[in-house]
Design a protein around this motif. Sequence first.
Motif, PDB file in Angstrom:
ATOM      1  N   VAL A  96       0.940  -1.144  -0.180  1.00 17.59           N
ATOM      2  CA  VAL A  96      -0.032   0.079  -0.101  1.00 17.59           C
ATOM      3  C   VAL A  96       1.047   1.070   0.037  1.00 17.59           C
ATOM      4  O   VAL A  96       2.104   1.064   0.327  1.00 17.59           O
ATOM      5  CB  VAL A  96      -0.885  -0.068   1.180  1.00 17.59           C
ATOM      6  N   PRO A  97       0.434   2.140  -0.458  1.00 19.61           N
ATOM      7  CA  PRO A  97       1.244   3.561  -0.259  1.00 19.61           C
ATOM      8  C   PRO A  97       1.469   3.932   0.860  1.00 19.61           C
ATOM      9  O   PRO A  97       0.822   3.699   1.790  1.00 19.61           O
ATOM     10  CB  PRO A  97       0.416   4.543  -1.046  1.00 19.61           C
ATOM     11  N   ASP A  98       2.758   4.618   1.047  1.00 15.37           N
ATOM     12  CA  ASP A  98       3.173   4.860   2.529  1.00 15.37           C
ATOM     13  C   ASP A  98       2.612   6.358   2.871  1.00 15.37           C
ATOM     14  O   ASP A  98       3.350   7.340   2.682  1.00 15.37           O
ATOM     15  CB  ASP A  98       4.948   4.908   2.468  1.00 15.37           C
ATOM     16  N   VAL A  99       1.687   6.373   3.216  1.00 14.83           N
ATOM     17  CA  VAL A  99       0.661   7.666   3.690  1.00 14.83           C
ATOM     18  C   VAL A  99       0.076   7.243   5.073  1.00 14.83           C
ATOM     19  O   VAL A  99      -0.386   6.326   5.297  1.00 14.83           O
ATOM     20  CB  VAL A  99      -0.113   8.206   2.473  1.00 14.83           C
ATOM     21  N   ARG A 100       0.231   8.248   5.984  1.00 12.77           N
ATOM     22  CA  ARG A 100      -0.301   8.333   7.184  1.00 12.77           C
ATOM     23  C   ARG A 100      -1.432   9.281   7.533  1.00 12.77           C
ATOM     24  O   ARG A 100      -1.074  10.453   6.730  1.00 12.77           O
ATOM     25  CB  ARG A 100       0.724   8.364   8.477  1.00 12.77           C
ATOM     26  N   ALA A 174       7.882  16.684  17.466  1.00 14.79           N
ATOM     27  CA  ALA A 174       9.173  16.452  18.023  1.00 14.79           C
ATOM     28  C   ALA A 174      10.017  15.177  17.690  1.00 14.79           C
ATOM     29  O   ALA A 174      11.158  15.278  17.498  1.00 14.79           O
ATOM     30  CB  ALA A 174       9.264  16.358  19.443  1.00 14.79           C
ATOM     31  N   ALA A 175       9.277  14.058  17.527  1.00 20.75           N
ATOM     32  CA  ALA A 175       9.670  12.826  17.122  1.00 20.75           C
ATOM     33  C   ALA A 175       9.718  12.410  15.639  1.00 20.75           C
ATOM     34  O   ALA A 175       9.684  11.307  15.213  1.00 20.75           O
ATOM     35  CB  ALA A 175       8.929  11.607  18.002  1.00 20.75           C
ATOM     36  N   TRP A 176       9.300  13.561  14.805  1.00 21.88           N
ATOM     37  CA  TRP A 176       9.043  13.100  13.421  1.00 21.88           C
ATOM     38  C   TRP A 176      10.151  12.544  12.636  1.00 21.88           C
ATOM     39  O   TRP A 176      11.374  13.173  12.653  1.00 21.88           O
ATOM     40  CB  TRP A 176       8.592  14.573  12.957  1.00 21.88           C
ATOM     41  N   PRO A 177      10.023  11.703  11.910  1.00 18.81           N
ATOM     42  CA  PRO A 177      11.158  11.134  11.221  1.00 18.81           C
ATOM     43  C   PRO A 177      11.445  12.223   9.778  1.00 18.81           C
ATOM     44  O   PRO A 177      10.637  12.501   9.148  1.00 18.81           O
ATOM     45  CB  PRO A 177      10.507   9.676  10.573  1.00 18.81           C
ATOM     46  N   PRO A 178      12.726  12.482   9.752  1.00 17.34           N
ATOM     47  CA  PRO A 178      13.000  13.648   8.766  1.00 17.34           C
ATOM     48  C   PRO A 178      12.637  13.130   7.177  1.00 17.34           C
ATOM     49  O   PRO A 178      12.317  14.278   6.463  1.00 17.34           O
ATOM     50  CB  PRO A 178      14.615  13.767   8.808  1.00 17.34           C
ATOM     51  N   GLU A 179      12.529  11.907   7.003  1.00 14.86           N
ATOM     52  CA  GLU A 179      12.199  11.612   5.758  1.00 14.86           C
ATOM     53  C   GLU A 179      10.839  11.510   5.160  1.00 14.86           C
ATOM     54  O   GLU A 179      10.707  11.495   4.176  1.00 14.86           O
ATOM     55  CB  GLU A 179      12.678  10.190   5.403  1.00 14.86           C
ATOM     56  N   GLY A 203       7.429   8.948  -1.973  1.00 15.85           N
ATOM     57  CA  GLY A 203       8.206   8.690  -0.876  1.00 15.85           C
ATOM     58  C   GLY A 203       7.242   8.882   0.282  1.00 15.85           C
ATOM     59  O   GLY A 203       6.004   8.870  -0.069  1.00 15.85           O
ATOM     60  N   PRO A 204       7.680   8.581   1.276  1.00 17.66           N
ATOM     61  CA  PRO A 204       6.625   8.702   2.673  1.00 17.66           C
ATOM     62  C   PRO A 204       6.073  10.072   2.841  1.00 17.66           C
ATOM     63  O   PRO A 204       6.701  10.910   2.897  1.00 17.66           O
ATOM     64  CB  PRO A 204       7.571   8.226   3.805  1.00 17.66           C
ATOM     65  N   TRP A 205       4.970  10.121   3.072  1.00 18.96           N
ATOM     66  CA  TRP A 205       4.000  11.129   3.392  1.00 18.96           C
ATOM     67  C   TRP A 205       3.166  10.938   4.545  1.00 18.96           C
ATOM     68  O   TRP A 205       2.756   9.890   5.102  1.00 18.96           O
ATOM     69  CB  TRP A 205       3.121  11.671   2.160  1.00 18.96           C
ATOM     70  N   ALA A 206       2.696  11.991   5.258  1.00 19.79           N
ATOM     71  CA  ALA A 206       1.684  12.128   5.970  1.00 19.79           C
ATOM     72  C   ALA A 206       0.876  13.191   5.948  1.00 19.79           C
ATOM     73  O   ALA A 206       1.084  14.063   5.418  1.00 19.79           O
ATOM     74  CB  ALA A 206       2.426  12.122   7.528  1.00 19.79           C
ATOM     75  N   PRO A 227      10.646  21.394   9.618  1.00 27.17           N
ATOM     76  CA  PRO A 227      11.252  21.259   8.295  1.00 27.17           C
ATOM     77  C   PRO A 227      10.511  20.123   7.203  1.00 27.17           C
ATOM     78  O   PRO A 227      10.480  20.394   6.038  1.00 27.17           O
ATOM     79  CB  PRO A 227      12.564  20.615   8.510  1.00 27.17           C
ATOM     80  N   ALA A 228       9.634  19.397   7.734  1.00 28.03           N
ATOM     81  CA  ALA A 228       8.885  18.615   7.071  1.00 28.03           C
ATOM     82  C   ALA A 228       7.562  18.919   6.467  1.00 28.03           C
ATOM     83  O   ALA A 228       7.101  18.378   5.545  1.00 28.03           O
ATOM     84  CB  ALA A 228       8.825  17.001   7.843  1.00 28.03           C
ATOM     85  N   ALA A 229       7.224  20.221   6.953  1.00 33.13           N
ATOM     86  CA  ALA A 229       5.839  20.628   6.943  1.00 33.13           C
ATOM     87  C   ALA A 229       5.713  21.359   5.433  1.00 33.13           C
ATOM     88  O   ALA A 229       6.448  22.007   5.131  1.00 33.13           O
ATOM     89  CB  ALA A 229       5.159  21.278   8.141  1.00 33.13           C
ATOM     90  N   VAL A 230       4.579  20.619   4.663  1.00 32.83           N
ATOM     91  CA  VAL A 230       4.159  21.384   3.597  1.00 32.83           C
ATOM     92  C   VAL A 230       2.791  22.128   3.592  1.00 32.83           C
ATOM     93  O   VAL A 230       1.799  21.174   3.787  1.00 32.83           O
ATOM     94  CB  VAL A 230       4.213  20.545   2.304  1.00 32.83           C
TER      95      VAL A 230
END
Length: 260
Positions: A96-100, A174-179, A203-206, A227-230
Amino acid sequence: MTVTSREPPPAAPEREGAGERSAIRLFVEEPLAADASLALAHGQAHYLRNVMRRAPGDRIRLFNGRDGEWEGIIESIAPRRAAVRLGTQTAAQRPVPDVRLLFAPLKATRTRFVVEKATELGVGAIHPVLTRHGQTTRVNVERLRAHAIEAAEQCGRLDVPSIVPPCPLADALAAWPPERRLLVCDPAAESTAAEALGGGAGGPWAILIGPEGGFAPSERRLLADHPAAVHVRLGPCILRAETAVAAALACWQALAGDWR
């Protein structure tokens, strides 16, 4: 084995001339393989016997999130137990696609809707996050998992999304994976979801859906600096939280997921 309580699904139309009842799908924890015999839990036996009126010799389908989907034949069924013999594999396991999905919990009925639609739309994990302006801080993880299992059984998924225990939004960030990129749905954002996801960004998204009261100023600062926020908006209208979940996931699947 997880026991779920479920309402009977809407009756599906019979195939003309076939005389077959629609297939029932059940999620189990045990390994699945040809000619294996499985004992079903009390709740599933009750569902088959008393709700769906199944009997020995009837066929059902089973999946466990690892071994694909298998056809099974009911060998015996009683009020508190049932035995099923597996036959052939009807579908191989697929990724399955890597989305949370991260969302601020809502009242019970609306949270159930969010979990059902997120499951149908292919998320891999569902994570309730607690925010300053959220509607509730009470989250029953086992109940959410039961809703996800029921939705997966009815929609044809071969796996069930994991339910992450709730935590404050600040702790999740705070615990967010950078990728893993984080699509923050914000009516005040300048970019649209289509612009942010254009080109099929893999790539992985949430996806983060905030509370209907909006993020608190401190939460906005955390998201603005992350840094990960869009940050994206979902059209010109203000959407209810459950509508935003479905809209954001549909956009993601169409532009970066497995609908392409």
